[in-house]
Every structure is written in C-alpha cells, then in structure tokens.
Design a protein around this motif. Sequence first.
Motif, PDB file in Angstrom:
ATOM      1  N   GLY A 140       0.797  -1.226   0.000  1.00  0.00           N
ATOM      2  CA  GLY A 140       0.000   0.000   0.000  1.00  0.00           C
ATOM      3  C   GLY A 140       0.823   1.267   0.000  1.00  0.00           C
ATOM      4  O   GLY A 140       0.307   2.345   0.290  1.00  0.00           O
ATOM      5  N   SER A 141       2.101   1.161  -0.360  1.00  0.00           N
ATOM      6  CA  SER A 141       2.962   2.335  -0.289  1.00  0.00           C
ATOM      7  C   SER A 141       2.556   3.428  -1.282  1.00  0.00           C
ATOM      8  O   SER A 141       2.956   4.578  -1.117  1.00  0.00           O
ATOM      9  N   PHE A 142       1.744   3.110  -2.281  1.00  0.00           N
ATOM     10  CA  PHE A 142       1.213   4.145  -3.173  1.00  0.00           C
ATOM     11  C   PHE A 142      -0.208   4.531  -2.761  1.00  0.00           C
ATOM     12  O   PHE A 142      -0.654   5.649  -3.009  1.00  0.00           O
ATOM     13  N   GLU A 198      -4.382   8.421  -0.314  1.00  0.00           N
ATOM     14  CA  GLU A 198      -5.331   8.723   0.764  1.00  0.00           C
ATOM     15  C   GLU A 198      -4.985  10.061   1.409  1.00  0.00           C
ATOM     16  O   GLU A 198      -5.859  10.901   1.634  1.00  0.00           O
ATOM     17  N   ARG A 199      -3.719  10.252   1.704  1.00  0.00           N
ATOM     18  CA  ARG A 199      -3.276  11.498   2.340  1.00  0.00           C
ATOM     19  C   ARG A 199      -3.510  12.707   1.444  1.00  0.00           C
ATOM     20  O   ARG A 199      -3.788  13.793   1.930  1.00  0.00           O
ATOM     21  N   ALA A 200      -3.397  12.502   0.133  1.00  0.00           N
ATOM     22  CA  ALA A 200      -3.598  13.597  -0.813  1.00  0.00           C
ATOM     23  C   ALA A 200      -5.071  13.829  -1.117  1.00  0.00           C
ATOM     24  O   ALA A 200      -5.416  14.735  -1.879  1.00  0.00           O
ATOM     25  N   GLY A 201      -5.943  13.006  -0.535  1.00  0.00           N
ATOM     26  CA  GLY A 201      -7.373  13.177  -0.757  1.00  0.00           C
ATOM     27  C   GLY A 201      -7.845  12.687  -2.106  1.00  0.00           C
ATOM     28  O   GLY A 201      -8.900  13.094  -2.592  1.00  0.00           O
ATOM     29  N   ARG A 202      -7.069  11.779  -2.711  1.00  0.00           N
ATOM     30  CA  ARG A 202      -7.451  11.225  -4.011  1.00  0.00           C
ATOM     31  C   ARG A 202      -8.116   9.870  -3.807  1.00  0.00           C
ATOM     32  O   ARG A 202      -7.659   9.064  -3.004  1.00  0.00           O
ATOM     33  N   PRO A 203      -9.201   9.607  -4.530  1.00  0.00           N
ATOM     34  CA  PRO A 203      -9.764   8.263  -4.466  1.00  0.00           C
ATOM     35  C   PRO A 203      -8.763   7.276  -5.056  1.00  0.00           C
ATOM     36  O   PRO A 203      -7.991   7.631  -5.953  1.00  0.00           O
ATOM     37  N   CYS A 259      -0.301  -3.956   4.301  1.00  0.00           N
ATOM     38  CA  CYS A 259      -1.021  -2.753   3.871  1.00  0.00           C
ATOM     39  C   CYS A 259      -1.973  -2.295   4.974  1.00  0.00           C
ATOM     40  O   CYS A 259      -2.025  -1.111   5.304  1.00  0.00           O
ATOM     41  N   HIS A 260      -2.695  -3.232   5.555  1.00  0.00           N
ATOM     42  CA  HIS A 260      -3.609  -2.901   6.657  1.00  0.00           C
ATOM     43  C   HIS A 260      -2.832  -2.285   7.813  1.00  0.00           C
ATOM     44  O   HIS A 260      -3.266  -1.277   8.393  1.00  0.00           O
ATOM     45  N   ALA A 261      -1.685  -2.868   8.144  1.00  0.00           N
ATOM     46  CA  ALA A 261      -0.867  -2.348   9.246  1.00  0.00           C
ATOM     47  C   ALA A 261      -0.361  -0.944   8.929  1.00  0.00           C
ATOM     48  O   ALA A 261      -0.356  -0.064   9.801  1.00  0.00           O
ATOM     49  N   LEU A 262       0.037  -0.710   7.682  1.00  0.00           N
ATOM     50  CA  LEU A 262       0.523   0.612   7.273  1.00  0.00           C
ATOM     51  C   LEU A 262      -0.564   1.671   7.464  1.00  0.00           C
ATOM     52  O   LEU A 262      -0.309   2.747   8.013  1.00  0.00           O
ATOM     53  N   PHE A 263      -1.791   1.346   7.057  1.00  0.00           N
ATOM     54  CA  PHE A 263      -2.900   2.290   7.210  1.00  0.00           C
ATOM     55  C   PHE A 263      -3.219   2.528   8.689  1.00  0.00           C
ATOM     56  O   PHE A 263      -3.446   3.659   9.100  1.00  0.00           O
ATOM     57  N   ARG A 264      -3.234   1.451   9.474  1.00  0.00           N
ATOM     58  CA  ARG A 264      -3.498   1.607  10.915  1.00  0.00           C
ATOM     59  C   ARG A 264      -2.428   2.463  11.579  1.00  0.00           C
ATOM     60  O   ARG A 264      -2.741   3.351  12.369  1.00  0.00           O
ATOM     61  N   GLU A 265      -1.146   2.206  11.270  1.00  0.00           N
ATOM     62  CA  GLU A 265      -0.040   2.980  11.851  1.00  0.00           C
ATOM     63  C   GLU A 265      -0.152   4.458  11.503  1.00  0.00           C
ATOM     64  O   GLU A 265       0.254   5.317  12.281  1.00  0.00           O
ATOM     65  N   TYR A 280      -5.338   5.705   9.821  1.00  0.00           N
ATOM     66  CA  TYR A 280      -6.483   5.603   8.933  1.00  0.00           C
ATOM     67  C   TYR A 280      -7.249   4.322   9.200  1.00  0.00           C
ATOM     68  O   TYR A 280      -6.678   3.305   9.553  1.00  0.00           O
ATOM     69  N   SER A 281      -8.544   4.382   8.996  1.00  0.00           N
ATOM     70  CA  SER A 281      -9.398   3.210   9.158  1.00  0.00           C
ATOM     71  C   SER A 281      -9.117   2.218   8.049  1.00  0.00           C
ATOM     72  O   SER A 281      -8.897   2.601   6.896  1.00  0.00           O
ATOM     73  N   ILE A 282      -9.153   0.947   8.395  1.00  0.00           N
ATOM     74  CA  ILE A 282      -8.968  -0.081   7.361  1.00  0.00           C
ATOM     75  C   ILE A 282     -10.299  -0.717   6.969  1.00  0.00           C
ATOM     76  O   ILE A 282     -10.318  -1.698   6.254  1.00  0.00           O
ATOM     77  N   GLU A 283     -11.403  -0.146   7.415  1.00  0.00           N
ATOM     78  CA  GLU A 283     -12.719  -0.713   7.114  1.00  0.00           C
ATOM     79  C   GLU A 283     -12.976  -0.826   5.621  1.00  0.00           C
ATOM     80  O   GLU A 283     -13.591  -1.765   5.154  1.00  0.00           O
ATOM     81  N   ARG A 284     -12.469   0.140   4.837  1.00  0.00           N
ATOM     82  CA  ARG A 284     -12.723   0.089   3.399  1.00  0.00           C
ATOM     83  C   ARG A 284     -11.685  -0.739   2.656  1.00  0.00           C
ATOM     84  O   ARG A 284     -11.771  -0.911   1.442  1.00  0.00           O
TER      85      ARG A 284
END
Length: 75
Positions: free
Chosen positions: A34-36, A41-46, A60-66, A69-73
């Motif tokens: 998820g490095s891209f 997400e941070r730039a507000g782009r879908p 990827c889930h861990a990266l978002f949690r750290e 950000y929510s990983i629900e989606r």
Amino acid sequence: LRHVTRAKSAGLCQLVIAYCRRGGLVLDPCAGTGSFLLPAERAGRPWLGYEIDGDQIARCHALFREAGYSIERLA
C-alpha cells in the motif's frame, strides 16, 4: 514473485498530487503493502488497489493503521 520494495511515502505523495487531478482515481494494480495507496489517501485522491498476496495485504492494513487511517474500506 515477492514484493520487496517499499517506496518513501513523501515522494509518492508529491507524485500523486502532481499527476492525479483532484477527483482523479489512483489505480495500483500491484498494490503490495500500500505504499502508493497511503499517499493517495493522504492527498485526498480516491484510489483502487489490487493485491493477491495475503501477507502483503496484511502489511497494507498495518501501514494504514499505523498512519491513523481506518482499514474498514480495505478488503
């Protein structure tokens, strides 16, 4: 093949902002950890990312949690 590269988020965020207009979709067909996706997400782009390796998806889930950000989606 294994994903072994994790790009620096700050540089990727600049690329996302420079090359993807607001509202434009960031597509990563080999999302890996998820490095891209996180800079998108941070730039507000879908964004839309695909990954078939379960270990990479977990990272990827861990990266978002750290990053707070929510990983629900993320599925």
